[in-house]
Write an enzyme that holds these catalytic residues in place. Sequence first.
Site: not given
Ligand code: FMN
Length: 358
Positions: A22-23, A57, A181, A300
């Site tokens: 994921s980004p 992003a 955004y 999550l």
């Molecule tokens: C360090 C960090 C940076 C993130 N930057 C972005 C981003 O650039 N673009 C985006 O759409 N989501 C961003 N997210 C959200 C994640 O892509 C993801 O949707 C969110 O963390 C939930 O997934 P997870 O529970 O697996 O962490 C970011 C999350 C983290 C932890």
Amino acid sequence: MSVLLSPLTIKGVTLKNRIVVSPMCQYSAEDGFASDWHLVHLGSRAVGGAALIIQEASAVSPEGRISSADIGIWKDEHLPMLKRITDFIHANGSLAGIQLAHAGRKASTLPPWQGGTQVTLQDGGYQAYAPSAIPFREGDEAPMALDVEGIEKVKKDFRDAAARSLEAGYQVIELHAAHGYLLHQFLSPLSNQRTDEYGGSFENRIRLLMEVLEDVQQVWPDERLLFVRISATDWAEGGWTPEESLKLSAILKEKGVDLIDCSSGGLAIHQQIPVFPGYQVQFAEAIKNETGILTGAVGLITEAQQAEDILREKQADLIFLARELLRDPYFPLHAAYQLQEEPEWPHQYERAKPRKTR
Ligand SMILES: Cc1cc2nc3c(=O)[nH]c(=O)nc-3n(C[C@H](O)[C@H](O)[C@H](O)COP(=O)(O)O)c2cc1C
């Protein structure tokens, strides 16, 4: 074989398994230039075995950066380092994707580890733009409402960024229309209070996203993949709703989008999110089942079996992982063992392969 580790071919592009990075913003760029950090960070996850690695992003313009340390793709000079990153990812068996983004009213902030607060113009920040002059946080400097020329510039910036993404070798573009955004700000009535053709009705609020999509599609070949990340709900009264997400996703499918990456929230400071493991999977499931478009589940998801169950239950087609892949870049290899499979290791690491005990 597990679904998680089995390949998926979309329009002739094959993901070797269903795990997507994921980004994630790294706040480690300067003037938009990706750095060695990004090469190592993204490259490690390719070595770790994820099928698709979506770069953070990446701003389509300097004013579209969340912080001054965001990656950008608004000038050709950015391309050599980005090409190095995509080459490395492809050489190691994964696909490189890029999330194209404009921060809108959430621009000009400090990196999270410096507090994440707004950097005002007076303190050396840059002007933020939005559908309406409403700040994200009360007390912050208000963004400037985009006029028609400003909207045209945003569209051109996305289109040029897509053309550069092609040149840099990405196989997937993800348009960032989530997390409060710019594109999401146009979707939500909480941040979009325009009275022209870009505000008011559902059709008007989705107009900018539709126009950006069409412009991107003019330069992004049909053989490459196009995803859209949405926030399926604002989790706030008067905001964007799950029903609107269904309606939007059906239209995006019609327009040729390949997958909806189903996230949520990030637009309203007063959002109320009921957080639990896999709490956003419900949106991926509803959108997949009601519109027939492919979906990605995110949020999550931390366990191999949890990811496998989501796929088996047909709640989503791909699993996007963020924090778990920061904790463990080798999650795909570890997941394979947990699902009783024998994963392929990078040749360089084969001597570390666990010996079969059975
Ligand atoms: C360090 C960090 C940076 C993130 N930057 C972005 C981003 O650039 N673009 C985006 O759409 N989501 C961003 N997210 C959200 C994640 O892509 C993801 O949707 C969110 O963390 C939930 O997934 P997870 O529970 O697996 O962490 C970011 C999350 C983290 C932890």
